[in-house]
Structure formats: C-alpha cells, structure tokens
Design a protein around this motif. Structure first.
Motif, PDB file in Angstrom:
ATOM      1  N   LEU A  76      34.330 -94.943  -7.221  1.00  0.00           N
ATOM      2  CA  LEU A  76      35.271 -94.908  -6.098  1.00  0.00           C
ATOM      3  C   LEU A  76      35.991 -93.562  -6.035  1.00  0.00           C
ATOM      4  N   ARG A  77      36.458 -93.081  -7.181  1.00  0.00           N
ATOM      5  CA  ARG A  77      37.188 -91.814  -7.219  1.00  0.00           C
ATOM      6  C   ARG A  77      36.263 -90.637  -6.894  1.00  0.00           C
ATOM      7  N   SER A  78      34.985 -90.779  -7.191  1.00  0.00           N
ATOM      8  CA  SER A  78      34.024 -89.730  -6.822  1.00  0.00           C
ATOM      9  C   SER A  78      33.813 -89.704  -5.314  1.00  0.00           C
ATOM     10  N   ILE A  79      33.801 -90.873  -4.684  1.00  0.00           N
ATOM     11  CA  ILE A  79      33.705 -90.932  -3.222  1.00  0.00           C
ATOM     12  C   ILE A  79      34.944 -90.293  -2.596  1.00  0.00           C
ATOM     13  N   ALA A  80      36.095 -90.524  -3.233  1.00  0.00           N
ATOM     14  CA  ALA A  80      37.353 -89.974  -2.717  1.00  0.00           C
ATOM     15  C   ALA A  80      37.494 -88.481  -2.971  1.00  0.00           C
ATOM     16  N   GLY A  81      36.724 -87.941  -3.921  1.00  0.00           N
ATOM     17  CA  GLY A  81      36.877 -86.535  -4.295  1.00  0.00           C
ATOM     18  C   GLY A  81      37.890 -86.318  -5.390  1.00  0.00           C
ATOM     19  N   LEU A  82      38.370 -87.405  -5.993  1.00  0.00           N
ATOM     20  CA  LEU A  82      39.331 -87.303  -7.089  1.00  0.00           C
ATOM     21  C   LEU A  82      38.645 -87.068  -8.428  1.00  0.00           C
ATOM     22  N   GLU A  83      37.336 -87.277  -8.475  1.00  0.00           N
ATOM     23  CA  GLU A  83      36.517 -86.948  -9.643  1.00  0.00           C
ATOM     24  C   GLU A  83      35.395 -86.022  -9.170  1.00  0.00           C
ATOM     25  N   THR A  84      35.076 -85.028  -9.984  1.00  0.00           N
ATOM     26  CA  THR A  84      33.976 -84.109  -9.673  1.00  0.00           C
ATOM     27  C   THR A  84      32.725 -84.572 -10.408  1.00  0.00           C
TER      28      THR A  84
END
Length: 337
Positions: free
Chosen positions: A44-52
């Motif tokens: 989810l955070r990767s979709i949001a851009g909060l994880e690379t």
C-alpha cells in the motif's frame, strides 16, 4: 486502474515484497488481507509513494508513477491513527487540502459541506477532534482524504484502533460511502471478516507474495491453497482434510452424521469424537471435539436448534462427518507468516 508489476522491496535480508504483480480495477474496493509481516502495508505504501521499491513499476490510471512523489500521485491516504490537526475544527481539518491547493473559498465551502453530509458529520463543523468519538474522527479523516477528489483512496487498517462495535458500524458505512463516491479504494486489513464484509475483491498476501486474488465468494468457496482457506474463514482438520466448521455434521449415531446429499463427503467418512467443550455464541454454537482415533482436536459449528436436539455436553461421544470439502489443488501447502 492501479497496476503493480514485479514489485520487490527488501529490508536487509527480509523480503517485504517478493515479485508482486496485481491489478486493481477502477472504481473497485480491494482489500489486501494477510497476517502481520505479509507485505500488505508495504504494498500500500509503495502505491502511495511512501516506500521506494527496489524493483518494479507502479501505474495509476495508466501513468507510470514509480518515481513520482506522493504529493503528485493524486491519492488520498487514511492511516489507522488519524493524524488530525488538534487545533483546527472539523471544517478546517477537512478543508486543509483544498486550501493548500488554493481553491476558491466558495468551492471549498461547498465541497466541505457536501462531504460532511456524506460522512454523517453535518452539524459537527465547529467541533474540535478532541470533542469527537473515535469513529467520528475516522470519518472526518476519510472526508479530508476525499476532499481533494483523489484518483485513489488508500486505507491502512483505518478501523484497527476502534472497538468491535464501532468497527462493524464503520465497515457498513464505508461500503455505503464507496457505493456513493466510486473512488478506486485499497484497504489493508488483517481482519478476515472486515475484508469479506466490505471488499469487492480480496488479495490474500503471505511472506511478501500474493497467494490469490478474487471475489470474497471465489476465495471462500474455491481457495487456491490451504493458506488461503485457513486465513479466509475458520477451518478444522478432520482426518487430514481441511473443512469449514459449519460443514461438519454431528450425530449421536454414525448414520445420523451422514450428509443429506452425496456432495464430496465420501472421501472423509464418519469419525467418532469426544465433546471437549460447548460454546454458545448467540446465534450459533461452537463444539470443540477430539478425534477418538487420532487424538486430534477439531471444531464444528452447529445451530442452537441442533445443539439442543443433540443435547451436547463435555465428555459425551458423537459422530462427525464433513458435508462439503473444498477441492484444493494437489500442491497446496504454503508456509504461514
């Protein structure tokens, strides 16, 4: 549509995402379901851009956003712990994103009033977050995320900090909200009941991989493997076979335990068992049993009427048989966690 292709993310030796591919249709409400450490929040955070990502591609609406900052991905994000501005009123909290984008005051006022009506907070405009209940604060957080009219709404266990009754009420409310606004939504949860209740589609995750994606009914009735079956609903192991507790028939005599129709029960047979415990759960009764031949514990779920008719009590002997057995593929053993 959200498309994730070949997503990999490692934290040292731990593979949080291990070559994940998933497509999330436009306008759907998709749940990412799995145990702690399965990779659902990382996805989810990767979709949001909060994880690379270490490797892989994320597309939103056909656009490659893999290297795009979260602020430019046109998403709304709601966390488990609502990050409300304590010094701002409900109206000011919901309007915050619109003010940052320098929208006209009349547009901001109209949009905030519309959203507060949708989320059931009309009349609460001048209250502060401390004056709201936990459920009301979470609805305010959802209104704030929706205010900027995002392409995608991402929810990271939004109801996890709330008590069971409030969670159940908010699940129903979220489903109605989604049917009204139709924004593409991804919900992270470890609660199987929440996923079954709310989502159009469920992606079951385990050890950084997606085990199966489908409708709640498909996954429940036709699980891809024993992990999916075990995680999406209660299971019992009867004579080496995984079955649903509500698909186990009990009787005082072997013949009484037999299925009313053939189904697939022939491969399971009738098992003599000892009643260990009888638990009344309102509309149903959970019967904890021990297989007399193997000593293996298993559980059956029966109606109150059946429990009363059988006169079930600890220490007594009954006979059990599966009335239905999901047709799992031959190779189905998947490690958990």
């Amino acid at each position: 549509m959200i498309t994730v292709t070949g997503a990999r993310k490692n934290y040292g030796d731990f593979a949080a995402l291990d070559d994940v591919d998933i497509e999330i249709p436009s306008g759907s409400l998709t749940a990412l379901l799995g145990p702690s450490g399965s990779g659902k929040s990382t996805l989810l955070r990767s979709i949001a851009g909060l994880e690379t990502l270490d490797d892989g591609i994320v597309r939103i609406g056909g656009d490659d956003v893999t290297g795009v900052t979260p602020q430019k991905r046109d998403i709304g994000f709601v966390f488990q712990h609502y990050a409300a501005f304590k010094h701002m009123t409900v109206r000011e909290n919901v309007a915050f994103g619109l003010k940052i984008r320098k929208r006209p005051k009349t547009e901001i006022g109209r949009r905030v009033d519309e959203l507060l009506g949708i989320v059931g907070l009309d009349g609460f405009q001048q209250r502060y977050p401390a004056q709201l209940s936990g459920g009301q604060r979470q609805r305010m957080a959802l209104a704030r995320a929706l205010a900027v009219d995002p392409k995608v709404l991402l929810l990271d266990e939004p109801f996890g900090a709330l008590d069971a009754k409030v969670r159940a009420d908010l699940r129903t409310w979220l489903r109605r909200l989604h049917d009204e606004v139709h924004v593409t939504t991804v919900l992270v949860t470890h609660d199987q009941e929440e996923a079954l209740d709310v989502a159009d589609r469920i992606a079951v995750m385990n050890r950084g991989r997606i085990e199966q994606v489908g409708t709640p009914r498909d996954l429940y009735d036709r699980p891809a493997n024993d992990f999916v079956m075990s995680f999406l609903g209660n299971v019992s192991r009867l004579n080496g076979k995984l079955v649903r507790p509500h698909d186990i028939r009990l009787g005082r005599e072997p013949d009484l335990a037999r299925a009313q129709d053939a189904g697939t029960a022939g491969s399971v047979g009738v098992t003599r068992a000892t009643v260990e415990r009888v638990v009344h759960l309102g509309f149903e009764v959970r019967v904890e049993l021990r297989n007399a031949a193997t000593g293996e514990d298993f559980t059956a779920q029966v109606t109150r009427g059946d429990a009363r008719a059988l006169g079930l009590a600890p220490g007594e002997t009954v006979y059990a048989r599966a009335t239905e057995e999901p047709a799992l593929p031959e190779t189905t053993r998947v490690p958990i966690g």
